[in-house]
Motif scaffolding. Structure first.
Motif, PDB file in Angstrom:
ATOM      1  N   VAL A   1     -37.462 -15.883 -21.009  1.00  0.00           N
ATOM      2  CA  VAL A   1     -38.511 -16.767 -20.514  1.00  0.00           C
ATOM      3  C   VAL A   1     -39.863 -16.200 -20.943  1.00  0.00           C
ATOM      4  O   VAL A   1     -40.075 -14.984 -20.900  1.00  0.00           O
ATOM      5  CB  VAL A   1     -38.455 -16.856 -18.964  1.00  0.00           C
ATOM      6  CG1 VAL A   1     -39.559 -17.727 -18.421  1.00  0.00           C
ATOM      7  CG2 VAL A   1     -37.091 -17.350 -18.508  1.00  0.00           C
ATOM      8  N   PHE A   2     -40.756 -17.076 -21.337  1.00  0.00           N
ATOM      9  CA  PHE A   2     -42.107 -16.645 -21.705  1.00  0.00           C
ATOM     10  C   PHE A   2     -42.885 -16.301 -20.438  1.00  0.00           C
ATOM     11  O   PHE A   2     -42.967 -17.106 -19.512  1.00  0.00           O
ATOM     12  CB  PHE A   2     -42.839 -17.751 -22.470  1.00  0.00           C
ATOM     13  CG  PHE A   2     -42.378 -17.886 -23.884  1.00  0.00           C
ATOM     14  CD1 PHE A   2     -43.038 -17.227 -24.914  1.00  0.00           C
ATOM     15  CD2 PHE A   2     -41.263 -18.655 -24.194  1.00  0.00           C
ATOM     16  CE1 PHE A   2     -42.598 -17.342 -26.225  1.00  0.00           C
ATOM     17  CE2 PHE A   2     -40.817 -18.780 -25.496  1.00  0.00           C
ATOM     18  CZ  PHE A   2     -41.487 -18.120 -26.515  1.00  0.00           C
ATOM     19  N   ASP A   3     -43.441 -15.106 -20.403  1.00  0.00           N
ATOM     20  CA  ASP A   3     -44.263 -14.664 -19.272  1.00  0.00           C
ATOM     21  C   ASP A   3     -45.730 -14.971 -19.568  1.00  0.00           C
ATOM     22  O   ASP A   3     -46.374 -15.717 -18.839  1.00  0.00           O
ATOM     23  CB  ASP A   3     -44.059 -13.173 -19.030  1.00  0.00           C
ATOM     24  CG  ASP A   3     -44.805 -12.663 -17.811  1.00  0.00           C
ATOM     25  OD1 ASP A   3     -45.196 -13.470 -16.955  1.00  0.00           O
ATOM     26  OD2 ASP A   3     -45.000 -11.430 -17.714  1.00  0.00           O
ATOM     27  N   TYR A   4     -46.256 -14.396 -20.652  1.00  0.00           N
ATOM     28  CA  TYR A   4     -47.642 -14.688 -21.033  1.00  0.00           C
ATOM     29  C   TYR A   4     -47.816 -14.567 -22.535  1.00  0.00           C
ATOM     30  O   TYR A   4     -47.017 -13.920 -23.226  1.00  0.00           O
ATOM     31  CB  TYR A   4     -48.642 -13.771 -20.311  1.00  0.00           C
ATOM     32  CG  TYR A   4     -48.545 -12.312 -20.691  1.00  0.00           C
ATOM     33  CD1 TYR A   4     -49.132 -11.828 -21.863  1.00  0.00           C
ATOM     34  CD2 TYR A   4     -47.880 -11.402 -19.891  1.00  0.00           C
ATOM     35  CE1 TYR A   4     -49.049 -10.488 -22.217  1.00  0.00           C
ATOM     36  CE2 TYR A   4     -47.792 -10.059 -20.228  1.00  0.00           C
ATOM     37  CZ  TYR A   4     -48.376  -9.613 -21.394  1.00  0.00           C
ATOM     38  OH  TYR A   4     -48.288  -8.292 -21.752  1.00  0.00           O
TER      39      TYR A   4
ATOM     40  N   SER B   1     -34.948  -5.685 -20.079  1.00  0.00           N
ATOM     41  CA  SER B   1     -35.264  -6.845 -19.229  1.00  0.00           C
ATOM     42  C   SER B   1     -36.604  -7.493 -19.587  1.00  0.00           C
ATOM     43  O   SER B   1     -36.875  -8.615 -19.179  1.00  0.00           O
ATOM     44  CB  SER B   1     -35.255  -6.449 -17.758  1.00  0.00           C
ATOM     45  OG  SER B   1     -36.207  -5.433 -17.514  1.00  0.00           O
ATOM     46  N   THR B   2     -37.451  -6.774 -20.322  1.00  0.00           N
ATOM     47  CA  THR B   2     -38.715  -7.348 -20.799  1.00  0.00           C
ATOM     48  C   THR B   2     -38.944  -6.922 -22.247  1.00  0.00           C
ATOM     49  O   THR B   2     -38.536  -5.835 -22.651  1.00  0.00           O
ATOM     50  CB  THR B   2     -39.936  -6.903 -19.964  1.00  0.00           C
ATOM     51  OG1 THR B   2     -40.127  -5.504 -20.118  1.00  0.00           O
ATOM     52  CG2 THR B   2     -39.787  -7.262 -18.495  1.00  0.00           C
TER      53      THR B   2
ATOM     54  N   ARG C   1     -45.330 -11.645 -24.074  1.00  0.00           N
ATOM     55  CA  ARG C   1     -44.325 -10.954 -23.254  1.00  0.00           C
ATOM     56  C   ARG C   1     -43.242 -11.924 -22.822  1.00  0.00           C
ATOM     57  O   ARG C   1     -43.525 -13.042 -22.396  1.00  0.00           O
ATOM     58  CB  ARG C   1     -44.969 -10.335 -22.024  1.00  0.00           C
ATOM     59  CG  ARG C   1     -43.997  -9.524 -21.182  1.00  0.00           C
ATOM     60  CD  ARG C   1     -44.751  -8.716 -20.141  1.00  0.00           C
ATOM     61  NE  ARG C   1     -43.874  -7.818 -19.441  1.00  0.00           N
ATOM     62  CZ  ARG C   1     -43.528  -7.976 -18.162  1.00  0.00           C
ATOM     63  NH1 ARG C   1     -44.008  -8.984 -17.466  1.00  0.00           N
ATOM     64  NH2 ARG C   1     -42.720  -7.107 -17.591  1.00  0.00           N
ATOM     65  N   LEU C   2     -41.995 -11.460 -22.936  1.00  0.00           N
ATOM     66  CA  LEU C   2     -40.826 -12.213 -22.496  1.00  0.00           C
ATOM     67  C   LEU C   2     -40.135 -11.460 -21.365  1.00  0.00           C
ATOM     68  O   LEU C   2     -40.147 -10.222 -21.342  1.00  0.00           O
ATOM     69  CB  LEU C   2     -39.811 -12.365 -23.637  1.00  0.00           C
ATOM     70  CG  LEU C   2     -40.259 -13.048 -24.910  1.00  0.00           C
ATOM     71  CD1 LEU C   2     -39.138 -12.976 -25.952  1.00  0.00           C
ATOM     72  CD2 LEU C   2     -40.660 -14.483 -24.653  1.00  0.00           C
ATOM     73  N   ILE C   3     -39.523 -12.218 -20.470  1.00  0.00           N
ATOM     74  CA  ILE C   3     -38.727 -11.645 -19.388  1.00  0.00           C
ATOM     75  C   ILE C   3     -37.319 -12.225 -19.488  1.00  0.00           C
ATOM     76  O   ILE C   3     -37.156 -13.433 -19.666  1.00  0.00           O
ATOM     77  CB  ILE C   3     -39.326 -11.988 -18.010  1.00  0.00           C
ATOM     78  CG1 ILE C   3     -40.740 -11.419 -17.887  1.00  0.00           C
ATOM     79  CG2 ILE C   3     -38.428 -11.480 -16.883  1.00  0.00           C
ATOM     80  CD1 ILE C   3     -41.476 -11.867 -16.633  1.00  0.00           C
ATOM     81  N   ARG C   4     -36.332 -11.356 -19.352  1.00  0.00           N
ATOM     82  CA  ARG C   4     -34.943 -11.842 -19.372  1.00  0.00           C
ATOM     83  C   ARG C   4     -34.644 -12.522 -18.034  1.00  0.00           C
ATOM     84  O   ARG C   4     -34.766 -11.911 -16.977  1.00  0.00           O
ATOM     85  CB  ARG C   4     -33.959 -10.704 -19.608  1.00  0.00           C
ATOM     86  CG  ARG C   4     -32.525 -11.213 -19.814  1.00  0.00           C
ATOM     87  CD  ARG C   4     -31.501 -10.089 -19.793  1.00  0.00           C
ATOM     88  NE  ARG C   4     -31.714  -9.085 -20.794  1.00  0.00           N
ATOM     89  CZ  ARG C   4     -31.072  -9.022 -21.962  1.00  0.00           C
ATOM     90  NH1 ARG C   4     -30.201  -9.944 -22.283  1.00  0.00           N
ATOM     91  NH2 ARG C   4     -31.302  -8.037 -22.798  1.00  0.00           N
ATOM     92  N   GLY C   5     -34.273 -13.779 -18.110  1.00  0.00           N
ATOM     93  CA  GLY C   5     -33.898 -14.540 -16.922  1.00  0.00           C
ATOM     94  C   GLY C   5     -32.395 -14.746 -16.879  1.00  0.00           C
ATOM     95  O   GLY C   5     -31.661 -14.292 -17.765  1.00  0.00           O
ATOM     96  N   LEU C   6     -31.938 -15.444 -15.869  1.00  0.00           N
ATOM     97  CA  LEU C   6     -30.508 -15.698 -15.722  1.00  0.00           C
ATOM     98  C   LEU C   6     -29.951 -16.563 -16.842  1.00  0.00           C
ATOM     99  O   LEU C   6     -28.786 -16.438 -17.215  1.00  0.00           O
ATOM    100  CB  LEU C   6     -30.226 -16.379 -14.378  1.00  0.00           C
ATOM    101  CG  LEU C   6     -30.483 -15.537 -13.134  1.00  0.00           C
ATOM    102  CD1 LEU C   6     -30.292 -16.373 -11.885  1.00  0.00           C
ATOM    103  CD2 LEU C   6     -29.570 -14.324 -13.118  1.00  0.00           C
TER     104      LEU C   6
END
Length: 141
Positions: free
Chosen positions: A70-73, A37-38, A61-66
């Motif tokens: 998505v770029f987190d930071y 998920s990240t 860092r990336l986060i898995r979105g729907l």
């Protein structure tokens, strides 16, 4: 393996070359993203040091979105201090998930300045990566 990105509504403009670069890293490292998920990417230039300088280390860092990743930071580090007191510190911090951006020595950056600085930083980072300046590690949770 596909790795879709969701870039709509991002506070800072992400060049299509940046997700392409990250996809390439994931493909080269043969990462299985099924239960992840990240993702945290660490880009390090082996020759970078406090004494000689060089290309700064970067953590992204990336986060898995729907609708995709998505770029987190994105954080760019540099050595600060002199002699025994030198330490690796955050120099630039683009927190894309909450639209807060920071430059060491200046503090929080207003939107216009953050966009301009990010565009410049992003072009340089992608160029350095394409030229092979970095060793990359990726961890997922």
């Amino acid at each position: 393996m596909t790795m879709p990105f969701h870039l709509a509504g991002m506070a800072l403009p992400i060049s299509p070359e940046l997700p392409d670069l990250l996809r390439k890293v994931v493909r080269e490292q043969q990462l299985d993203l099924t239960h992840v998920s990240t993702l945290t990417f660490n880009f390090r230039s082996p020759g970078y040091s406090a004494e000689t300088g060089g290309v700064h280390p970067v953590e992204l860092r990336l986060i898995r979105g729907l609708h995709g990743w998505v770029f987190d930071y994105i954080t760019d580090f540099s050595y600060q201090g002199v002699g025994q007191d030198v330490e690796l510190c955050k120099e630039l911090d683009f927190n894309l998930s909450c639209d807060e951006h920071y430059l060491q020595g200046w503090g929080p950056l207003p939107g216009v300045e953050a966009r301009e600085l990010f565009a410049l930083w992003q072009r340089n980072f992608i160029s350095y990566a394409q030229l092979g300046y970095f060793t990359v590690t990726v961890s997922g949770e």
